[in-house]
Design a protein around this motif. Structure first.
Motif, mmCIF file in Angstrom:
data_model
loop_
_atom_site.group_PDB
_atom_site.id
_atom_site.type_symbol
_atom_site.label_atom_id
_atom_site.label_comp_id
_atom_site.label_asym_id
_atom_site.label_seq_id
_atom_site.Cartn_x
_atom_site.Cartn_y
_atom_site.Cartn_z
ATOM 1 N N GLY A 236 32.236 34.457 -3.822
ATOM 2 C CA GLY A 236 33.070 35.580 -3.408
ATOM 3 C C GLY A 236 32.298 36.736 -2.826
ATOM 4 N N GLU A 237 33.068 37.664 -2.295
ATOM 5 C CA GLU A 237 32.506 38.867 -1.676
ATOM 6 C C GLU A 237 32.135 39.888 -2.755
ATOM 7 O OE1 GLU A 237 31.847 39.279 1.590
ATOM 8 O OE2 GLU A 237 32.434 37.177 1.750
ATOM 9 N N PRO A 238 31.015 40.578 -2.564
ATOM 10 C CA PRO A 238 30.608 41.601 -3.543
ATOM 11 C C PRO A 238 31.609 42.745 -3.636
ATOM 12 C CG PRO A 238 28.774 40.998 -2.113
ATOM 13 C CD PRO A 238 30.008 40.379 -1.528
ATOM 14 N N ALA A 239 31.825 43.226 -4.837
ATOM 15 C CA ALA A 239 32.640 44.417 -5.082
ATOM 16 C C ALA A 239 31.749 45.647 -4.905
ATOM 17 C CB ALA A 239 33.225 44.351 -6.493
ATOM 18 N N GLU A 240 32.250 46.815 -5.265
ATOM 19 C CA GLU A 240 31.493 48.068 -5.101
ATOM 20 C C GLU A 240 30.160 48.053 -5.824
ATOM 21 O OE1 GLU A 240 33.824 51.519 -6.015
ATOM 22 O OE2 GLU A 240 35.423 50.927 -4.648
ATOM 23 N N ASP A 241 30.068 47.322 -6.943
ATOM 24 C CA ASP A 241 28.819 47.271 -7.701
ATOM 25 C C ASP A 241 27.853 46.208 -7.174
ATOM 26 O OD1 ASP A 241 30.073 44.949 -8.578
ATOM 27 O OD2 ASP A 241 29.949 45.441 -10.715
ATOM 28 N N GLY A 242 28.227 45.518 -6.091
ATOM 29 C CA GLY A 242 27.367 44.505 -5.506
ATOM 30 C C GLY A 242 27.530 43.126 -6.114
ATOM 31 N N VAL A 243 28.463 42.997 -7.040
ATOM 32 C CA VAL A 243 28.702 41.733 -7.735
ATOM 33 C C VAL A 243 30.129 41.278 -7.429
ATOM 34 C CG1 VAL A 243 28.830 40.634 -10.012
ATOM 35 C CG2 VAL A 243 27.134 42.425 -9.581
ATOM 36 N N PRO A 244 30.320 39.994 -7.076
ATOM 37 C CA PRO A 244 31.682 39.520 -6.833
ATOM 38 C C PRO A 244 32.574 39.706 -8.059
ATOM 39 C CG PRO A 244 30.103 37.913 -6.023
ATOM 40 C CD PRO A 244 29.325 38.936 -6.815
ATOM 41 N N GLU A 245 33.844 39.988 -7.798
ATOM 42 C CA GLU A 245 34.827 40.145 -8.870
ATOM 43 C C GLU A 245 35.955 39.166 -8.618
ATOM 44 O OE1 GLU A 245 36.902 40.908 -12.046
ATOM 45 O OE2 GLU A 245 34.960 41.812 -11.798
ATOM 46 N N PRO A 246 36.189 38.217 -9.510
ATOM 47 C CA PRO A 246 35.461 37.976 -10.751
ATOM 48 C C PRO A 246 34.104 37.340 -10.477
ATOM 49 C CG PRO A 246 37.099 36.268 -10.443
ATOM 50 C CD PRO A 246 37.280 37.243 -9.325
ATOM 51 N N LEU A 247 33.196 37.481 -11.439
ATOM 52 C CA LEU A 247 31.858 36.905 -11.309
ATOM 53 C C LEU A 247 31.927 35.438 -11.715
ATOM 54 C CD1 LEU A 247 28.848 37.003 -10.809
ATOM 55 C CD2 LEU A 247 28.553 38.019 -13.086
ATOM 56 N N GLN A 248 31.844 34.554 -10.717
ATOM 57 C CA GLN A 248 31.955 33.118 -10.950
ATOM 58 C C GLN A 248 30.854 32.364 -10.220
ATOM 59 O OE1 GLN A 248 35.992 31.236 -10.945
ATOM 60 N NE2 GLN A 248 36.506 33.088 -9.782
ATOM 61 N N PHE A 249 30.509 31.218 -10.788
ATOM 62 C CA PHE A 249 29.533 30.310 -10.182
ATOM 63 C C PHE A 249 30.137 28.914 -10.190
ATOM 64 C CE2 PHE A 249 27.302 33.616 -12.510
ATOM 65 C CZ PHE A 249 26.405 34.096 -11.573
ATOM 66 N N GLU A 250 29.968 28.177 -9.112
ATOM 67 C CA GLU A 250 30.392 26.784 -9.097
ATOM 68 C C GLU A 250 29.275 25.964 -9.715
ATOM 69 O OE1 GLU A 250 32.125 23.397 -6.083
ATOM 70 O OE2 GLU A 250 31.674 25.382 -5.311
ATOM 71 N N ILE A 251 29.616 25.217 -10.775
ATOM 72 C CA ILE A 251 28.593 24.402 -11.431
ATOM 73 C C ILE A 251 28.891 22.914 -11.302
ATOM 74 C CG2 ILE A 251 27.802 26.191 -13.001
ATOM 75 C CD1 ILE A 251 29.546 25.035 -15.176
ATOM 76 N N GLY A 252 29.958 22.585 -10.653
ATOM 77 C CA GLY A 252 30.333 21.204 -10.402
ATOM 78 C C GLY A 252 31.500 21.176 -9.449
ATOM 79 N N GLU A 253 31.878 19.989 -9.042
ATOM 80 C CA GLU A 253 32.954 19.851 -8.063
ATOM 81 C C GLU A 253 34.226 20.570 -8.498
ATOM 82 O OE1 GLU A 253 35.622 16.283 -6.171
ATOM 83 O OE2 GLU A 253 33.514 15.876 -6.603
ATOM 84 N N ARG A 254 34.572 20.462 -9.779
ATOM 85 C CA ARG A 254 35.788 21.112 -10.283
ATOM 86 C C ARG A 254 35.498 22.017 -11.474
ATOM 87 N NH1 ARG A 254 39.034 15.935 -11.117
ATOM 88 N NH2 ARG A 254 39.192 16.936 -13.113
ATOM 89 N N THR A 255 34.250 22.444 -11.600
ATOM 90 C CA THR A 255 33.876 23.244 -12.768
ATOM 91 C C THR A 255 33.219 24.546 -12.331
ATOM 92 O OG1 THR A 255 33.488 21.182 -13.960
ATOM 93 C CG2 THR A 255 32.662 23.192 -14.968
ATOM 94 N N ARG A 256 33.670 25.625 -12.927
ATOM 95 C CA ARG A 256 33.103 26.945 -12.655
ATOM 96 C C ARG A 256 32.723 27.641 -13.953
ATOM 97 N NH1 ARG A 256 36.492 29.671 -7.719
ATOM 98 N NH2 ARG A 256 35.994 28.047 -6.216
#
Length: 141
Positions: free
Chosen positions: A35-55
Motif C-alpha cells: 500500500g501507499e504510505p500514510a502521513e507517517d510514511g507507513v502504509p495504513e493498514p500496515l500489511q505484508f504479503e507472506i504467501g499467495e493468500r496469507t498476509r
C-alpha cells in the motif's frame, strides 16, 4: 469466507510503533509493506504479503483492542499464544535471519542449533512476538 473459497488469511499482531515494526520486518524477513504510505510514511493498514493468500497485519496496540471489540484487552506483554515460523532453505540462512533480528533490535530467544526436528532458532520482534526460523525440509515441512 473459507480459505478454500479463495479468501485471504490474515495474521494480526499488536505492535507499539508502526515505523519501527515496518523497518524490522523489512530488514529481518525481507518483507515489503503493501500500500501507499500514510502521513507517517507507513502504509495504513500496515500489511505484508507472506504467501499467495496469507498476509501479516501489524496493528498498534490501541487499535488492536478496538478491533477485538469493547471489553476485550490485548494480552499482556510476554504473554504469547502463538509461535510464528519462518522457513528458509539452509542452516546458514537460519543463522543470517536470527543475526539480522538481533541487529534490528529483536531479542534472540533460542540461538540457532540442531533440534530433533531440524535446525532452528527463535527470535522475538520488537514487540515480543516469537518467530521460529527453521530450515524447510524437502517435503515442505
Amino acid at each position: 469466507m473459507a480459505a478454500s473459497d479463495g479468501g485471504a488469511i490474515v495474521v494480526s499482531l499488536p505492535i507499539a510503533d508502526r515505523m519501527r515494526a515496518m523497518v524490522f520486518y523489512r530488514e529481518v524477513f525481507g518483507l515489503a509493506a503493501l500500500g501507499e504510505p500514510a502521513e507517517d510514511g507507513v502504509p495504513e493498514p500496515l500489511q505484508f504479503e507472506i504467501g499467495e493468500r496469507t498476509r501479516l497485519m501489524l496493528i498498534p496496540t490501541g487499535g488492536f483492542g478496538w478491533v477485538l471489540g469493547e471489553g476485550r484487552e490485548v494480552a499482556p506483554p510476554r504473554s504469547h499464544e502463538v509461535l510464528l515460523s519462518f522457513a528458509v532453505g539452509t542452516p546458514k540462512a537460519v543463522d543470517e535471519v536470527i543475526e539480522r533480528a538481533r541487529q534490528a533490535g529483536g531479542k534472540i530467544v533460542a540461538a540457532p542449533e540442531q533440534q530433533p526436528w531440524g535446525y532452528a532458532g527463535v527470535c522475538a520482534d520488537l514487540d515480543g512476538h516469537l518467530w521460529q526460523v527453521t530450515v524447510v525440509e524437502a517435503d515442505g515441512v
